[in-house]
Structures are given as structure tokens and as C-alpha cells.
Design an enzyme around this catalytic site. Structure first.
Site, short mmCIF file in Angstrom:
data_model
loop_
_atom_site.label_atom_id
_atom_site.label_comp_id
_atom_site.label_asym_id
_atom_site.label_seq_id
_atom_site.Cartn_x
_atom_site.Cartn_y
_atom_site.Cartn_z
N ILE A 112 10.49 -2.28 5.90
CA ILE A 112 11.13 -1.09 5.34
C ILE A 112 11.82 -0.29 6.45
O ILE A 112 12.96 0.16 6.28
CB ILE A 112 10.08 -0.23 4.59
CG1 ILE A 112 9.56 -1.00 3.36
CG2 ILE A 112 10.67 1.12 4.17
CD1 ILE A 112 8.39 -0.35 2.64
N ILE A 167 7.90 8.28 4.00
CA ILE A 167 7.85 7.43 2.80
C ILE A 167 6.70 6.42 2.94
O ILE A 167 6.61 5.47 2.18
CB ILE A 167 9.18 6.68 2.54
CG1 ILE A 167 9.62 5.90 3.77
CG2 ILE A 167 10.28 7.62 2.11
CD1 ILE A 167 8.97 4.60 4.02
N ARG A 201 2.64 6.72 3.92
CA ARG A 201 1.43 7.15 3.21
C ARG A 201 1.15 8.58 3.62
O ARG A 201 1.33 8.94 4.80
CB ARG A 201 0.22 6.29 3.60
CG ARG A 201 0.17 4.94 2.94
CD ARG A 201 -0.31 5.05 1.47
NE ARG A 201 -0.42 3.73 0.86
CZ ARG A 201 0.55 3.11 0.17
NH1 ARG A 201 1.72 3.70 0.00
NH2 ARG A 201 0.35 1.93 -0.36
N GLU A 256 -2.71 12.55 -3.46
CA GLU A 256 -1.84 12.41 -4.64
C GLU A 256 -2.67 12.28 -5.92
O GLU A 256 -3.71 11.63 -5.89
CB GLU A 256 -0.97 11.16 -4.47
CG GLU A 256 -0.03 11.28 -3.29
CD GLU A 256 0.75 10.00 -3.02
OE1 GLU A 256 0.69 9.06 -3.84
OE2 GLU A 256 1.41 9.94 -1.98
N HIS A 291 6.06 10.17 -5.13
CA HIS A 291 5.78 8.78 -4.74
C HIS A 291 6.56 7.79 -5.61
O HIS A 291 5.98 6.97 -6.32
CB HIS A 291 4.27 8.49 -4.82
CG HIS A 291 3.87 7.29 -3.98
ND1 HIS A 291 2.64 7.16 -3.41
CD2 HIS A 291 4.56 6.18 -3.62
CE1 HIS A 291 2.58 6.02 -2.73
NE2 HIS A 291 3.73 5.41 -2.86
P1 NAP Z 1 5.46 -3.87 7.58
O1 NAP Z 1 6.62 -4.79 7.48
O2 NAP Z 1 4.11 -4.41 7.81
O3 NAP Z 1 5.81 -2.78 8.69
C1 NAP Z 1 4.90 -1.89 9.22
C2 NAP Z 1 5.38 -1.47 10.59
O4 NAP Z 1 4.50 -0.45 11.08
C3 NAP Z 1 5.37 -2.60 11.62
O5 NAP Z 1 6.62 -2.62 12.27
C4 NAP Z 1 4.28 -2.21 12.61
O6 NAP Z 1 4.72 -2.54 13.90
C5 NAP Z 1 4.21 -0.70 12.44
N1 NAP Z 1 2.90 -0.16 12.76
C6 NAP Z 1 1.69 -0.64 12.43
N2 NAP Z 1 0.73 0.15 12.93
C7 NAP Z 1 1.36 1.15 13.60
C8 NAP Z 1 0.92 2.26 14.34
N3 NAP Z 1 -0.38 2.49 14.52
N4 NAP Z 1 1.84 3.09 14.87
C9 NAP Z 1 3.16 2.85 14.71
N5 NAP Z 1 3.64 1.80 14.01
C10 NAP Z 1 2.75 0.97 13.47
O7 NAP Z 1 5.33 -3.00 6.24
P2 NAP Z 1 6.49 -2.52 5.25
O8 NAP Z 1 6.68 -3.50 4.18
O9 NAP Z 1 7.67 -2.10 6.06
O10 NAP Z 1 5.75 -1.23 4.61
C11 NAP Z 1 5.39 -0.15 5.43
C12 NAP Z 1 4.55 0.85 4.65
O11 NAP Z 1 5.38 1.57 3.73
C13 NAP Z 1 3.48 0.24 3.75
O12 NAP Z 1 2.30 -0.06 4.48
C14 NAP Z 1 3.25 1.33 2.70
O13 NAP Z 1 2.17 2.16 3.08
C15 NAP Z 1 4.54 2.12 2.72
N6 NAP Z 1 5.22 2.02 1.44
C16 NAP Z 1 5.52 3.14 0.73
C17 NAP Z 1 6.17 3.03 -0.49
C18 NAP Z 1 6.54 4.25 -1.31
O14 NAP Z 1 6.65 4.12 -2.51
N7 NAP Z 1 6.73 5.40 -0.71
C19 NAP Z 1 6.48 1.78 -1.01
C20 NAP Z 1 6.19 0.67 -0.26
C21 NAP Z 1 5.56 0.78 0.97
P3 NAP Z 1 3.70 -2.86 15.10
O15 NAP Z 1 2.77 -3.91 14.56
O16 NAP Z 1 4.56 -3.28 16.23
O17 NAP Z 1 3.02 -1.56 15.39
#
Ligand code: NAP
Length: 312
Positions: free
Chosen positions: A155, A229, A231, A260, A278
Site C-alpha cells: 500500500i 490509513i 491501524r 473503532e 475506516h
Molecule cells: P505490507 O505489504 O506488509 O507492508 C507493510 C510495510 O510496513 C512493510 O514495508 C514493512 O517494511 C513496514 N513495517 C513493518 N513493521 C514496521 C515498523 N515497525 N515500522 C515501520 N515500518 C514497518 O502490508 P500492506 O498490504 O501494504 O498493508 C499495510 C497495512 O495497511 C496493513 O497491515 C493494514 O493494517 C493496513 N490497511 C488498512 C486498510 C484500511 O482500510 N484503512 C486496508 C488495508 C490495509 P519493513 O519490513 O521493512 O519494516
């Protein structure tokens, strides 16, 4: 083959419930008035759980499901699942990545524009007939500004591409430097200092709880805007409210909250906050694609096939 007993832990849309009910024996734990009685009756048979991204599967509940084999999350964030415990106990976990990426990135990019151009207030201004009395105040451009992305995953990258198209510069912070051309900040505070918009797109859960705290908001500064966007748990909401009230930061655009659907009164009263319920992935197209993944993952599991989107 006997239908698989499935425990439903969240309110799910009909387009997901219908195929689940057609293929499995579904028990609605979320809506059950007597959850204890339901567990006593079916807990010993349950083989699968279906839950939503925002819901929680506590270990105390999982321990009462001795035949549990798989947890399927209708969402990409699985911070409500005790994944380490599941690994230890041989329980598989699946989620719905990728299919929601573009919609969530659209939501983040909309929040950037809504906060910078003050579009929600402008809409209210016109509806209230105020345009007849004078022009709407000037807002701020996004071009040339730095968007600091916290969590450059699927994302985060999709957000970066959109904001580049708006003429913004991109930098990011995460646990690891990635093979991208955007500038990496090992220090979150340094990224916040450099950013005009700090955009949170990392996972929720214990490891990132209150990652965005008073010090980060202070570093973001009075010309800075926070967009979340990811959590609600990632942002210290009390510190954020204070920062919005005191002008420590200029504005916030939030799709997610700590408790929420309850949003603190004080945050609701912040005129410099754009608040969304959300809805990041909340389109017909995406939610149906997510539902199909949940159904297909469960079907693959029951047939002994590899999962389409395994977490573990
Ligand atoms: P993803 O591809 O797994 O990306 C997560 C990113 O966060 C990775 O680049 C990871 O990089 C980084 N990360 C992990 N731990 C971290 C930390 N402690 N500090 C800084 N960066 C960190 O996941 P995604 O598909 O992009 O989704 C991301 C999140 O968006 C989901 O987990 C969900 O909670 C949220 N989301 C929200 C909605 C909504 O409706 N608002 C919808 C979908 C998802 P590194 O491993 O290099 O740290």
C-alpha cells in the site's frame, strides 16, 4: 465430504456469508447472544475461523477450539490474530493482500488532498451559503512537498506512486532499506522532521503500537500533516488530539482509530482533522475480490491444496 464447521467472528457482508454458508457449516459467534452456549455446543468441532481485519481472535478463545486448523482474515491486516501462537500450534492463517491495495492508496491520496486543500470545509462553506458573502480562504499546494511514508509495503508504494503524480517528493521509513529510488530514513523522527505529510501505512499490533507519538508529532511540526490509513493503534490518539488542538501539527487525515467505531469527542471537534469511518478498502469491487479470496483460501485448505495467500 462433510461440511467444515466454521466460526464467524465478525459481521460479514452477504456476498461473503452466502458462499461460506453454501460450502461450510457456519456458526455466527459474532451475533450469538449466548457465546458461551455456542462454544459449549460447537467449539469442539470448529475447524476454521473467518474474521475481519479489525477483529480479534484471542488465544483464550482459540484454546477452546481443539480442532482448529485455519484462520481466514477478510482483510490484509492480521494484527488481531496471535500469529506466533498459531504457528506453534500448526494453525494456518490467511489474509486478503493485493486486491485492496489500490483502493486504500486512493483513500490515502484523497486524504492528502482533502487536508491540504481544505476540501471538506470548502464543501461545508458552500452548502451553508457562505460563498455569497465572500471567497473561501486559500489553502496549501501539495506539489514539491515531501511525503514521508511509514511502512513502504504494497500500500505504501501505491500511495507513493499516486503522490509522485501530484508532484510530491517521496521518502520512507521502515525496518529495512528497500531497492527503490526514494530516500530511506532509518530514523522515524528524522523522517517526520523532513516531511510535510507523514503517511502511516505499516501494520498494526504490538510492534508498532504508538509508533507515532508526541515526539514524532513535534518533529512533524506546525506545517505538517499526519495521514493514517494503517491501524488506529499505530498513533497515540491522545497525543494526536493535543497536537491538533495546540497547532503542534497543522492537520490530520484519518481512516482508522484506536477504539473503532468509537472516536473521542475531542477528535470529532477538531476542525483540522478529516475523519473517515475506516473505508480504505470499502468499494463493491474490492470487498467482493477480498470475499472471493477468503472463500478460495478455505476451499484450498479443505482440499489439501496450497493456500492462495498464506500468512503462515
Ligand atoms: P505490507 O505489504 O506488509 O507492508 C507493510 C510495510 O510496513 C512493510 O514495508 C514493512 O517494511 C513496514 N513495517 C513493518 N513493521 C514496521 C515498523 N515497525 N515500522 C515501520 N515500518 C514497518 O502490508 P500492506 O498490504 O501494504 O498493508 C499495510 C497495512 O495497511 C496493513 O497491515 C493494514 O493494517 C493496513 N490497511 C488498512 C486498510 C484500511 O482500510 N484503512 C486496508 C488495508 C490495509 P519493513 O519490513 O521493512 O519494516
Amino acid at each position: 465430504m462433510d461440511p467444515t464447521p466454521v466460526l464467524i467472528l465478525a459481521p460479514l457482508p452477504d456476498f461473503l456469508l452466502e458462499p461460506l454458508r453454501a460450502a461450510h457449516l457456519c456458526h455466527d459467534y459474532f451475533h450469538a447472544t449466548d457465546k458461551e452456549a455456542l462454544l459449549a455446543e460447537v467449539g469442539g468441532q470448529i475447524r476454521a475461523i473467518v474474521m475481519a481485519g479489525g477483529s480479534v481472535a484471542p488465544v483464550a478463545l482459540l484454546e477452546r477450539l481443539p480442532k482448529l486448523e485455519i484462520i481466514s482474515v477478510f482483510g490484509v491486516g492480521y494484527d488481531g490474530v496471535p500469529v506466533d501462537w498459531c504457528r506453534e500450534h500448526g494453525i494456518r492463517v490467511t489474509n486478503t493482500p493485493d486486491v485492496l491495495t489500490e483502493d486504500v492508496a486512493d483513500t490515502a491520496s484523497a486524504l492528502v488532498l482533502m487536508t491540504s486543500r481544505n476540501l471538506i470545509a470548502a464543501n461545508r462553506f458552500l452548502h451553508a451559503g457562505a460563498w455569497l458573502k465572500g471567497p473561501f480562504p486559500l489553502a496549501h499546494a501539495v506539489r514539491g512537498k515531501l511525503a514521508g511514508i511509514v511502512g513502504l509495503g504494497r500500500i505504501g508504494k501505491a500511495i507513493a506512486k499516486r503522490l509522485e503524480a501530484h508532484g510530491m517528493r517521496i521518502a520512507y521509513h521502515g525496518r529495512t532499506r528497500q531497492d527503490v529510488t526514494w530516500e530511506f530514513f532509518e530514523s522515524l523522527i528524522e523522517l517526520a522532521k523532513a516531511s510535510d505529510f507523514l503517511i502511516v501505512a505499516c501494520p498494526g499490533g504490538g510492534a508498532t503500537k504508538h509508533l507515532i507519538n508526541a515526539a514524532v508529532l513535534q518533529a512533524l511540526g506546525g506545517d505538517g500533516t499526519l495521514i493514517n490509513i494503517a491501524r488506529g493503534s499505530v498513533v497515540d490518539e491522545t497525543a494526536l488530539i493535543e497536537a491538533l488542538q495546540n497547532g503542534t501539527i497543522r492537520a490530520a487525515g484519518l481512516d482508522v482509530f484506536e477504539d473503532e467505531p468509537r472516536v473521542p469527542e475531542a477528535l470529532l471537534r477538531c476542525e483540522n482533522a478529516v475523519l473517515l469511518p475506516h473505508l480504505g478498502s470499502g468499494t463493491h469491487e474490492t470487498r467482493r475480490a477480498m470475499a472471493a479470496l477468503v472463500v478460495d483460501n478455505l476451499a484450498a485448505h479443505v482440499r489439501g491444496k496450497p493456500l492462495l495467500t498464506p500468512v503462515c
